[in-house]
Design a protein around this motif. Structure first.
Motif, PDB file in Angstrom:
ATOM      1  N   ASP A  97       0.915  -1.133  -0.045  1.00 24.91           N
ATOM      2  CA  ASP A  97       0.096   0.109  -0.093  1.00 24.91           C
ATOM      3  C   ASP A  97       0.988   1.189  -0.068  1.00 24.91           C
ATOM      4  O   ASP A  97       0.758   2.399  -0.766  1.00 24.91           O
ATOM      5  CB  ASP A  97      -0.967  -0.086   1.233  1.00 24.91           C
ATOM      6  N   VAL A 110       1.200   4.313  -2.882  1.00 20.86           N
ATOM      7  CA  VAL A 110       0.808   5.774  -2.472  1.00 20.86           C
ATOM      8  C   VAL A 110       1.888   6.713  -2.508  1.00 20.86           C
ATOM      9  O   VAL A 110       1.709   7.968  -3.015  1.00 20.86           O
ATOM     10  CB  VAL A 110      -0.238   5.942  -1.079  1.00 20.86           C
ATOM     11  N   CYS A 115     -12.807   2.334  -9.370  1.00 26.07           N
ATOM     12  CA  CYS A 115     -11.522   2.862  -9.251  1.00 26.07           C
ATOM     13  C   CYS A 115     -10.703   2.672 -10.566  1.00 26.07           C
ATOM     14  O   CYS A 115      -9.977   3.468 -11.180  1.00 26.07           O
ATOM     15  CB  CYS A 115     -10.577   2.394  -8.024  1.00 26.07           C
ATOM     16  N   CYS A 131      -6.604   6.701  -8.331  1.00 25.07           N
ATOM     17  CA  CYS A 131      -7.376   5.727  -8.773  1.00 25.07           C
ATOM     18  C   CYS A 131      -6.983   4.280  -8.580  1.00 25.07           C
ATOM     19  O   CYS A 131      -7.369   3.316  -8.238  1.00 25.07           O
ATOM     20  CB  CYS A 131      -8.452   5.862  -9.992  1.00 25.07           C
ATOM     21  N   THR A 158      -5.740   3.559  -5.162  1.00 23.24           N
ATOM     22  CA  THR A 158      -6.802   2.995  -4.086  1.00 23.24           C
ATOM     23  C   THR A 158      -7.651   1.830  -4.530  1.00 23.24           C
ATOM     24  O   THR A 158      -7.682   0.903  -3.790  1.00 23.24           O
ATOM     25  CB  THR A 158      -7.995   4.067  -4.214  1.00 23.24           C
ATOM     26  N   LEU A 163      -6.580   2.931   4.643  1.00 24.29           N
ATOM     27  CA  LEU A 163      -7.619   2.681   3.531  1.00 24.29           C
ATOM     28  C   LEU A 163      -8.522   3.864   3.618  1.00 24.29           C
ATOM     29  O   LEU A 163      -8.709   4.347   2.543  1.00 24.29           O
ATOM     30  CB  LEU A 163      -8.319   1.260   3.846  1.00 24.29           C
ATOM     31  N   PHE A 221      -6.714   6.672   1.956  1.00 24.39           N
ATOM     32  CA  PHE A 221      -6.727   6.632   0.385  1.00 24.39           C
ATOM     33  C   PHE A 221      -8.098   7.014  -0.132  1.00 24.39           C
ATOM     34  O   PHE A 221      -8.250   7.514  -1.236  1.00 24.39           O
ATOM     35  CB  PHE A 221      -6.310   5.048  -0.007  1.00 24.39           C
ATOM     36  N   VAL A 222      -9.128   6.410   0.406  1.00 29.43           N
ATOM     37  CA  VAL A 222     -10.269   6.416  -0.247  1.00 29.43           C
ATOM     38  C   VAL A 222     -10.800   7.955  -0.265  1.00 29.43           C
ATOM     39  O   VAL A 222     -11.525   8.440  -1.085  1.00 29.43           O
ATOM     40  CB  VAL A 222     -11.506   5.299   0.368  1.00 29.43           C
ATOM     41  N   CYS A 260      -8.942   9.672  -2.813  1.00 30.95           N
ATOM     42  CA  CYS A 260      -9.491   9.207  -4.276  1.00 30.95           C
ATOM     43  C   CYS A 260     -11.004   9.928  -4.482  1.00 30.95           C
ATOM     44  O   CYS A 260     -10.932  10.567  -5.484  1.00 30.95           O
ATOM     45  CB  CYS A 260      -9.703   7.683  -4.183  1.00 30.95           C
ATOM     46  N   CYS A 299     -16.747   5.435  -3.622  1.00 34.70           N
ATOM     47  CA  CYS A 299     -15.753   5.797  -2.398  1.00 34.70           C
ATOM     48  C   CYS A 299     -16.291   5.877  -1.377  1.00 34.70           C
ATOM     49  O   CYS A 299     -16.119   5.595  -0.252  1.00 34.70           O
ATOM     50  CB  CYS A 299     -14.771   6.946  -3.175  1.00 34.70           C
TER      51      CYS A 299
END
Lengths: 133, 133, 133, 133
Positions: C61, C65, D29, D66, D69, D84, D87-88, D91, D126
């Protein structure tokens, strides 16, 4: 992923490649990137993860080249055939190797069976595109 | 990026490739991914952006393959030479094409000159690695 | 990766962010993407891979990122602060979590120790950039 | 991309998130990564490319986040909710900004209209996932 064809149809540049062949390669590259990412992760979660090292590693390589190739063949502006050909060949090669490895585990791990099918579809779509580049 | 060599030295698998050659390829791939991303963006910001379409497009392709290749050659567990060879060849091809295109704009745009040099270094590092794979 | 600063200096748009802070964030993001890719792979190659699942997963992950953030903060044309802030915050969060996990294995696995340091440097560089965005 | 749900169903770890919500976020995504890559490239090919700089730049940022994610939420092993969530959220923010920008050009450029719809679908997916993380 119906929008892949729509994006090709609405692009200002006409393109030299048969659109169905191209759209299929784009869609299969992104689908294979997803399934290889998922298979690497599912293998990591298996009890016999130590036996699945090779599968995980090839899945990670294959996921990366599928994203790169899916993006490169998406681009229609100022295409450079030599670059595209090299990318699509590398992608087909990774998909072939990944499918072979996943097939070895397909009877024990359902995710490997599903992933092998995605890799074979992507390999086919890449080889079809190579034929019209 | 001194940690690339350190990460190779601390990996549990010995590896079959000469470490200096490998570390150089890893470093140049990540550096070239950065410079191509920057050059695509700098070209986009130029007044004559319409003349730089080809440069932008090749930069984007090159940035993507450099990340994919830099990551793949970083991985030392269960290497599959056929895949790695295909990736490094595709990367060398993209770097060559990107360097040639950037060189055409190097007298007008300093970012193209700097980026062409990064592409040439990465192309060289890829070809050196191909010689020892 | 000396070219990151050169690419900033040769960009046609002036930029609103202090250049040293920005260049450091770019460099640390790409370096951390490399070290997390390497650490995930080294953990996969360890005998006790089953104990390193969480480390591998967070490394993957974090590597992703870091590439996305390194590329986004590289781009100087038409910056959108809300997007950049969200990316850099997500990157700092991933680097923090990855550093903490790697630190737990640092006495047993030297690659985790080196990677934790790269994650901490990247987290710091992201937080410094957040302060000037 | 029917295999996204299959890969979730065949994963050895049960997962804590409602599967339909998760599969939809994964699929949107990857679809949005494709459409933003295509829209950036189509804008680059337009005669009025100089007016589309902001659209191209946001599309490139959005495509990258995208992919990151879509891959991160694909992974079910050892999930780390804080990462998470970051990230979401990043996004969703990028998709919102990209949709707004593409909508400004939707009457002139059909690819922007199609891309804006993909961005809105991904933003929705998302936000739905954020509600169940």
């Amino acid at each position: 992923m119906a929008q892949a064809m729509q994006m090709l149809e609405t692009h200002p540049w006409p393109g030299h490649v048969e659109r169905e062949t191209l759209a299929r390669c784009i869609e299969e590259c992104f689908a294979c990137a997803q399934s290889c990412t998922a298979c690497a992760d599912a293998c990591l979660g298996e009890e016999n993860v130590a036996d699945l090292r090779r599968c995980i590693r090839i899945n990670l390589d294959c996921a990366d080249v599928c994203v790169t190739t899916g993006r490169a063949v998406t681009r229609q502006t100022e295409p450079e055939t030599a670059i595209l050909r090299a990318f699509v060949e590398a992608c087909a090669e990774a998909c072939r190797a990944c499918a072979e490895e996943c097939e070895r585990h397909a009877t024990h791990h359902e995710h490997c069976r599903v992933c092998a099918e995605a890799c074979r579809r992507c390999e086919d779509a890449c080889r079809a595109l190579l034929g019209s580049l």
